[in-house]
Design a protein around this motif. Structure first.
Motif, short mmCIF file in Angstrom:
data_model
loop_
_atom_site.label_atom_id
_atom_site.label_comp_id
_atom_site.label_asym_id
_atom_site.label_seq_id
_atom_site.Cartn_x
_atom_site.Cartn_y
_atom_site.Cartn_z
N GLN A 174 -49.23 15.72 -21.22
CA GLN A 174 -50.31 14.75 -21.30
C GLN A 174 -49.70 13.43 -21.78
O GLN A 174 -49.19 13.33 -22.89
CB GLN A 174 -51.39 15.19 -22.28
CG GLN A 174 -52.56 14.23 -22.33
CD GLN A 174 -53.62 14.69 -23.30
OE1 GLN A 174 -53.44 14.58 -24.51
NE2 GLN A 174 -54.71 15.22 -22.78
N LEU A 175 -49.75 12.43 -20.89
CA LEU A 175 -49.29 11.08 -21.22
C LEU A 175 -50.51 10.26 -21.56
O LEU A 175 -51.46 10.20 -20.79
CB LEU A 175 -48.54 10.47 -20.03
CG LEU A 175 -47.37 11.29 -19.47
CD1 LEU A 175 -46.83 10.64 -18.21
CD2 LEU A 175 -46.28 11.43 -20.52
N ARG A 176 -50.49 9.63 -22.74
CA ARG A 176 -51.62 8.81 -23.18
C ARG A 176 -51.19 7.34 -23.14
O ARG A 176 -50.45 6.89 -24.01
CB ARG A 176 -52.07 9.23 -24.57
CG ARG A 176 -52.62 10.64 -24.60
CD ARG A 176 -53.21 10.99 -25.94
NE ARG A 176 -52.22 10.97 -27.01
CZ ARG A 176 -51.73 12.04 -27.60
NH1 ARG A 176 -52.12 13.23 -27.24
NH2 ARG A 176 -50.84 11.92 -28.56
N GLU A 193 -47.24 16.19 -25.49
CA GLU A 193 -48.00 14.95 -25.59
C GLU A 193 -47.08 13.78 -25.92
O GLU A 193 -46.16 13.90 -26.71
CB GLU A 193 -49.06 15.06 -26.68
CG GLU A 193 -50.05 16.16 -26.46
CD GLU A 193 -51.02 16.33 -27.62
OE1 GLU A 193 -52.16 16.71 -27.35
OE2 GLU A 193 -50.63 16.07 -28.78
N VAL A 194 -47.39 12.63 -25.29
CA VAL A 194 -46.65 11.41 -25.55
C VAL A 194 -47.62 10.23 -25.52
O VAL A 194 -48.43 10.12 -24.60
CB VAL A 194 -45.53 11.16 -24.50
CG1 VAL A 194 -44.78 9.88 -24.80
CG2 VAL A 194 -44.57 12.33 -24.44
N ASP A 195 -47.54 9.37 -26.53
CA ASP A 195 -48.31 8.13 -26.57
C ASP A 195 -47.43 7.00 -26.03
O ASP A 195 -46.29 6.83 -26.48
CB ASP A 195 -48.74 7.78 -28.00
CG ASP A 195 -49.77 8.77 -28.53
OD1 ASP A 195 -50.64 9.19 -27.75
OD2 ASP A 195 -49.69 9.11 -29.72
N ILE A 196 -47.96 6.24 -25.07
CA ILE A 196 -47.23 5.14 -24.45
C ILE A 196 -48.07 3.88 -24.56
O ILE A 196 -49.23 3.87 -24.17
CB ILE A 196 -46.94 5.45 -22.97
CG1 ILE A 196 -46.15 6.76 -22.85
CG2 ILE A 196 -46.19 4.30 -22.30
CD1 ILE A 196 -46.15 7.36 -21.47
N VAL A 250 -37.98 8.95 -25.86
CA VAL A 250 -38.79 9.78 -26.74
C VAL A 250 -38.96 11.14 -26.09
O VAL A 250 -39.20 11.24 -24.89
CB VAL A 250 -40.18 9.13 -26.97
CG1 VAL A 250 -41.13 10.07 -27.65
CG2 VAL A 250 -40.03 7.85 -27.76
N SER A 251 -38.84 12.19 -26.90
CA SER A 251 -39.13 13.54 -26.42
C SER A 251 -40.59 13.85 -26.71
O SER A 251 -41.11 13.48 -27.77
CB SER A 251 -38.24 14.56 -27.12
OG SER A 251 -36.90 14.37 -26.74
N VAL A 266 -38.65 5.72 -21.53
CA VAL A 266 -37.98 6.94 -21.07
C VAL A 266 -38.56 8.10 -21.88
O VAL A 266 -38.50 8.09 -23.11
CB VAL A 266 -36.44 6.87 -21.25
CG1 VAL A 266 -35.79 8.17 -20.80
CG2 VAL A 266 -35.86 5.68 -20.49
N ILE A 267 -39.13 9.07 -21.18
CA ILE A 267 -39.83 10.18 -21.83
C ILE A 267 -39.21 11.49 -21.36
O ILE A 267 -39.10 11.72 -20.16
CB ILE A 267 -41.33 10.15 -21.47
CG1 ILE A 267 -41.92 8.84 -21.96
CG2 ILE A 267 -42.05 11.34 -22.06
CD1 ILE A 267 -43.16 8.44 -21.25
N GLU A 268 -38.80 12.32 -22.31
CA GLU A 268 -38.22 13.62 -21.99
C GLU A 268 -39.25 14.71 -22.21
O GLU A 268 -39.89 14.77 -23.26
CB GLU A 268 -36.99 13.88 -22.86
CG GLU A 268 -35.85 12.93 -22.59
CD GLU A 268 -34.64 13.18 -23.48
OE1 GLU A 268 -34.77 13.87 -24.51
OE2 GLU A 268 -33.57 12.67 -23.14
#
Length: 125
Positions: free
Chosen positions: A65-67, A42-45, A31-32, A55-57
């Motif tokens: 900000q990783l949630r 921002e990324v929701d995990i 996910v980007s 895997v986060i781009e």
């Protein structure tokens, strides 16, 4: 060697091959990060038996900000480690924990649970 021993041996070999495929060759969800106001990425995990996505781009030089939402009570997932950024966080069950960082260098950076069993990767471009 009788038929039951042959079947048990073949079953064991099949299970070992399945485990190897899962950990080393299966596809990973990538996910980007989504850029919000002010350039914050921002990324929701979701944490449930692993990290989804795992895997986060993100872009270099922009705040991230990783949630992490921990959707389980499994003791393995109660701690998050991102060693390259010197981050360690407790992840309470059924709550969201915010992790903010500023990646300055491009590369691949791993994040794991406290036991090292759950794994994810932050890809900085």
């Amino acid at each position: 060697m009788d038929i039951s021993e042959i079947l048990v041996t073949l079953g064991g070999i099949s299970l070992a091959a399945l485990v190897l495929w899962y950990f080393f060759f299966s596809t990973r969800q990538t996910v980007s990060a989504v850029s919000a106001a002010g350039g914050l990425q921002e990324v929701d995990i979701t944490v449930k038996g692993g990290y989804a996505p795992d895997v986060i781009e993100v872009e270099r030089g922009k705040p991230v900000q990783l949630r992490f939402y921990r959707d389980e009570e499994n003791s393995c997932s109660e701690e998050l480690l991102i060693p390259d950024f010197r981050i360690r966080r407790d992840l309470p069950a059924f709550k969201t924990t915010l992790v903010e960082l500023l990646p300055q260098q491009a590369g691949r950076f791993s994040f794991t649970c406290g036991m090292g069993m759950l794994r994810g990767t932050l890809v900085v471009k």
